[in-house]
Design a protein around this motif. Sequence first.
Motif, PDB file in Angstrom:
ATOM      1  N   GLN A 109       0.807  -1.216   0.000  1.00 40.22           N
ATOM      2  CA  GLN A 109       0.000   0.000   0.000  1.00 40.22           C
ATOM      3  C   GLN A 109       0.841   1.267   0.000  1.00 40.22           C
ATOM      4  O   GLN A 109       0.530   2.229  -0.694  1.00 40.22           O
ATOM      5  N   ASP A 110       1.939   1.285   0.776  1.00 43.10           N
ATOM      6  CA  ASP A 110       2.739   2.508   0.828  1.00 43.10           C
ATOM      7  C   ASP A 110       3.378   2.816  -0.518  1.00 43.10           C
ATOM      8  O   ASP A 110       3.482   3.972  -0.930  1.00 43.10           O
ATOM      9  N   PHE A 119       3.601   6.021  -5.425  1.00 42.05           N
ATOM     10  CA  PHE A 119       3.912   5.967  -6.853  1.00 42.05           C
ATOM     11  C   PHE A 119       2.738   5.412  -7.660  1.00 42.05           C
ATOM     12  O   PHE A 119       2.887   4.423  -8.395  1.00 42.05           O
ATOM     13  N   PRO A 120       1.566   6.024  -7.560  1.00 39.98           N
ATOM     14  CA  PRO A 120       0.397   5.475  -8.264  1.00 39.98           C
ATOM     15  C   PRO A 120       0.554   5.474  -9.771  1.00 39.98           C
ATOM     16  O   PRO A 120      -0.044   4.639 -10.471  1.00 39.98           O
ATOM     17  N   GLN A 138       9.658   8.383   3.736  1.00 42.77           N
ATOM     18  CA  GLN A 138      10.773   8.141   2.828  1.00 42.77           C
ATOM     19  C   GLN A 138      10.383   7.058   1.816  1.00 42.77           C
ATOM     20  O   GLN A 138       9.865   6.006   2.187  1.00 42.77           O
ATOM     21  N   PRO A 139      10.642   7.282   0.529  1.00 37.94           N
ATOM     22  CA  PRO A 139      10.231   6.297  -0.477  1.00 37.94           C
ATOM     23  C   PRO A 139      11.180   5.112  -0.547  1.00 37.94           C
ATOM     24  O   PRO A 139      12.342   5.204  -0.140  1.00 37.94           O
ATOM     25  N   PRO A 167       9.807  -7.710  -2.083  1.00 36.73           N
ATOM     26  CA  PRO A 167       8.716  -8.008  -1.160  1.00 36.73           C
ATOM     27  C   PRO A 167       7.541  -7.040  -1.258  1.00 36.73           C
ATOM     28  O   PRO A 167       6.475  -7.322  -0.723  1.00 36.73           O
ATOM     29  N   HIS A 168       7.737  -5.909  -1.951  1.00 39.98           N
ATOM     30  CA  HIS A 168       6.661  -4.909  -2.023  1.00 39.98           C
ATOM     31  C   HIS A 168       5.579  -5.291  -3.017  1.00 39.98           C
ATOM     32  O   HIS A 168       4.518  -4.671  -3.040  1.00 39.98           O
TER      33      HIS A 168
END
Length: 776
Positions: A4-5, A10-11, A166-167, A225-226
């Motif tokens: 989700q983050d 970064f949609p 932080q990205p 893992p994202h």
Amino acid sequence: MIRQDVLQQFPELFGVKQVNGREVNVDETITTLTRELRPAIAEALNARRMLLESPEPVRTKYAWPKWDESFEDPVSGHSWSFRQIVQGMIDNFLGHESESRWRLNEEVAIPADVHPLQNPGLELTGPWHPLDMAFNALNSNAPMNMPDFEDASPSHFQPQGTTGGQPVGTFAALQNAKEILEGRWATKTYEVVKKDKTRSYKIDRTPLQWPTRLVRPPSIHVLYPHITADGEPVPGLIAVVVLWVFNNYDALKRTGTGVYFYIPKMQTPNEALIVEKLLARVEGIIGVPAGTFKIKILYEEGNGGLYLPAIAWVFRRRLLGTNVGRWDYLGSLMEMWKDDPKGVFPDPQTVGMAAPNMIAYQRYNALVMLMAGMKNGELAQGAPIGGMAAVMIYQSGDAYGRARYNPVAMRAIVVDKLRERLLGLMFVPDNPIAQGRQVTLDDILSGCVNGRLYDAYRQSWVASPERAYVAAGNGPLRAPVAELQAILDAPRETVDANGQAVPTVASGLMDSERALLESRGLLDVQGRITPSIINRDALDTPEKLLNQGLWDAIYGVPAGNITIEHIQHAFYMAANYGFQILNGNFAAAIDDYELKQRFMNDLATYRIDVSWLWTLVAHQATITKDGYFQRAKLTEDGMVLAPSNEAVKAGTRFTGEMFQKVWDYHDEWTAAFFAELDRQGDPGRFDRSKASIIMELLKRQLLSPRYIQHSARVLFVVAEAGDQERQQILEAIFDLSREEIVKRVQAGAMKPGMLAAHDYVFDVFPAVTEQVAAVR
């Protein structure tokens, strides 16, 4: 599923898009391709692990492939034998028509902007996050650029303790690329605060002037893992390829370029087939012919060299060239010999690209590309690529004034790229030339000897965007071949570098430089250039090409000493780089106190240093030269490791007690280094608490009997963990059997993530292992 983050930050990178006039879905495509390729990736990585753990002698398990070993053809779907593949490459070189004949890039022509012979010069590598890194890359005078998502990638994890908002660096780099390529930064300035000063960056060149971009995705062993598919992390390779193509294909096409990749860590044709299927599938999804996406590959695995003709064959629709390198490649050779007490390598700091085994490696690379890239007698379909010049030039404001050493770096890149250029000069005579006879470049150019001259190594790598440094390396690669001898014979010029007379960029060769090139067969005794001679009848069968002599030259353990000074130096580099990985920095400039240079380090640094140190500990290797332990000392060059009075005699074994001293003295240096930063009022960029973590991890890893390939993955899983979870991860990786971990997970005494970390680090895929056991 996208975490989700990442999706919130970064949609634009995800969801439905129009690409080449077709509607595509990023998320669904990543999931679909993961499901298709995950079993093959698991099988390939399982094969890597089994080979690594095999007790067979090195010369048996790493012999040239058997001639009847077969591989799937991605073009026809049929199987070809290794003999058929190699003979087909030979037939192409000799101009013989046969059913097996093949060559590179026959279906889709190579665009001029990415052709390794039509756009000569340096390839600048590095991350595209932070944004100023991307701007520097595009403003560079290097003709090629490699946005890196592998060894020098922005972090694909968030270190423990990262502040909110932080990205994740990998996705920030992809967003940067999207915005830049779509023109959103064409007229804007990027400002960032560095060391309490606001700095401004702007792209000052038009897209037509930008370096050609070749993206390096992760290899098949890295997971992201994202993004998950069916509850499991997706391969980073698939994520980066899909995200890059779907977000940037149209923008790249509008500016007259295309989708190009640099593929790392290929060890076998089966691994190459995974990547080829991925690229062909994505080409099909967006509606372009197979072979439209062009690639270079990093020939950085010793095992990959055994299969190099077959790997090139798998990629034949798109392969532009194969790149040679030092650190990963030497690390892979150490892995090959890791279980043999007689196979411990000498100090890796002394095995440079001009070492005899590395010269053999570069010549073999050039020969394979010549044979596969030939068309109508010309080298037109591909070419070899040179290795990395990793120095980062010191800035004039360096606290210790170390910019005074920059002339050494400037000269080194000239000689490095000049040597590569000479290695790529290959002459195929019309009539056989007697073995041992030297033919000079002047003989060939003047027509005294008839045949074809091939000038193959025209591109190479660089880590620093500094314009003068890049220009120095571009020079030897871009010079007309008829001018190369004049470059060597130019008047000698020197400049002072801290009291040492160092040749300038424009200087002719000094005696030591000339002697080295002569010793490697690149010059004759008069200093004249001597291209390698390739007699056709010496390479007309597979057995003549891939022979035992070539194997020994490439894979034999090089001669040299093992010294305590270089053991400490390797530990220093591993600990300092590991510290930066734990802080989320993969592209790390580290001061080399020995060479008095600042080197760009990436995951390859950690691999070679840890691999070598592990073999020293595992075999209690014998130190072969008298030396002295080094201790922390403040000098004019900063806090360094300098010789002490504590002698280490030749014949001393590198025991656990010796290792502990190396560990203790580095820990002492770390404390002194931080104290020196404090004295200067410099807080540093990174979280100092990570220093004790890397020291603990190195002790556990280097004293463990378990060898880990691509061991930086341990850092990946540790970096995000808190203290308690980290201890469990280290216990699962270094102390417990997998069976014991499973028992503890089932009993609720250990989190399932510990088992996942163990399996990720060791490339364990239970389903594949069970299938192999059933077959046996």
